[in-house]
Design an enzyme around this catalytic site. Structure first.
Site, PDB file in Angstrom:
ATOM      1  CE  LYS A 124       9.148 -10.373  -1.590  1.00 48.90           C
ATOM      2  NZ  LYS A 124       7.888 -10.991  -2.043  1.00 48.90           N
ATOM      3  NE  ARG A 167       3.979 -18.456   0.742  1.00 49.82           N
ATOM      4  CZ  ARG A 167       4.988 -17.752   0.264  1.00 49.82           C
ATOM      5  NH1 ARG A 167       5.555 -18.106  -0.859  1.00 49.82           N
ATOM      6  NH2 ARG A 167       5.454 -16.719   0.908  1.00 49.82           N
ATOM      7  CB  SER A 207       7.833 -15.033  -6.834  1.00 49.45           C
ATOM      8  OG  SER A 207       6.462 -14.839  -7.021  1.00 49.45           O
TER       9      SER A 207
HETATM   10  O1  PNS Z   1       4.121 -10.323  -2.637  1.00 47.79           O
HETATM   11  P1  PNS Z   1       4.640  -9.456  -1.534  1.00 47.79           P
HETATM   12  O2  PNS Z   1       6.055  -8.984  -1.826  1.00 47.79           O
HETATM   13  O3  PNS Z   1       4.546 -10.113  -0.176  1.00 47.79           O
HETATM   14  O4  PNS Z   1       3.686  -8.164  -1.484  1.00 47.79           O
HETATM   15  C1  PNS Z   1       3.945  -7.127  -0.574  1.00 47.79           C
HETATM   16  C2  PNS Z   1       3.260  -5.848  -1.060  1.00 47.79           C
HETATM   17  C3  PNS Z   1       3.789  -5.460  -2.439  1.00 47.79           C
HETATM   18  C4  PNS Z   1       1.757  -6.065  -1.131  1.00 47.79           C
HETATM   19  C5  PNS Z   1       3.584  -4.714  -0.018  1.00 47.79           C
HETATM   20  O5  PNS Z   1       4.970  -4.522   0.053  1.00 47.79           O
HETATM   21  C6  PNS Z   1       2.880  -3.417  -0.358  1.00 47.79           C
HETATM   22  O6  PNS Z   1       1.727  -3.247  -0.009  1.00 47.79           O
HETATM   23  N1  PNS Z   1       3.592  -2.482  -1.032  1.00 47.79           N
HETATM   24  C7  PNS Z   1       3.023  -1.199  -1.428  1.00 47.79           C
HETATM   25  C8  PNS Z   1       3.535  -0.080  -0.527  1.00 47.79           C
HETATM   26  C9  PNS Z   1       2.778  -0.083   0.791  1.00 47.79           C
HETATM   27  O7  PNS Z   1       1.587   0.152   0.840  1.00 47.79           O
HETATM   28  N2  PNS Z   1       3.501  -0.371   1.879  1.00 47.79           N
HETATM   29  C10 PNS Z   1       2.928  -0.433   3.207  1.00 47.79           C
HETATM   30  C11 PNS Z   1       2.461  -1.813   3.558  1.00 47.79           C
HETATM   31  S1  PNS Z   1       2.853  -2.094   5.206  1.00 47.79           S
END
Ligand code: PNS
Length: 174
Positions: free
Chosen positions: A51, A101, A139
């Protein structure tokens, strides 16, 4: 209601991670339901590298969440630019909470749960089904509605409606 710590003295901590750009009523519903299951719930704003060009900065998102959860005594808010699995290790948390969801959320969430457990074998992911009335709320939908000046009261907590509208306006004007 403040939950007592367990008899062994340890605190059962869970993390509710996400982008939260911005927090929605669907997120808040998950926070309230998860908060009663754990001694401590940390809502953590993390970076989703899929994102780009967020509306709010991570710190601003965390501030909005703090305002919304101010009355929930066992909920903390944080933001981090680390890997989620590493963040959980630092916070001594063994559980991630994720809201689902729709079935379409599941494939990506399952992959993330498996990766997080590979990186941190003590880390389990628990899925909470979204309440039916919030399944359509995201969001992205909030940002789209705000872009067109629509009423946000069915989508985001009332404490942050003005912030979302003002931020969208400053984006449009600037
Ligand atoms: O609300 P979202 O965008 O679905 O949340 C996704 C999120 C931020 C939890 C995920 O991208 C994340 O954990 N980011 C931190 C970096 C990380 O640990 N990446 C590996 C996960 S596979």
């Amino acid at each position: 209601m403040r939950r007592a710590t367990r008899g062994c003295g340890c605190v059962k901590t869970a993390i509710y991670p996400g982008s939260f750009d911005p927090i929605t009523l669907g997120h808040l519903n998950i926070i309230k339901r998860a908060a009663v299951c754990f001694d401590k719930l940390i809502v953590c704003v993390l970076i989703n590298s899929d994102k780009h060009g967020g509306l709010f900065t991570p710190e601003e998102r965390a501030d909005l969440i703090r305002r919304v959860v101010a009355k929930l005594p066992n909920v903390e808010v944080d933001c981090s630019a680390t890997l989620l699995a590493e963040y959980a290790r630092q916070k001594k948390a063994c559980t991630l909470v994720k809201g689902l969801r729709a079935v379409s959320d599941y494939e990506n969430e399952l992959q993330m749960a498996l990766i997080n457990r590979k990186l941190n074998p003590r880390l389990e992911t628990m899925f909470l089904p979204s309440s039916a009335k919030y399944t359509y709320v995201s969001s992205s939908v909030v940002k789209e509605m705000a872009r067109y000046g629509a009423d946000l009261s069915d989508f985001v907590p009332r404490e942050i409606i003005d912030d979302v509208n003002a931020k969208m306006k400053s984006r449009r004007d600037g």
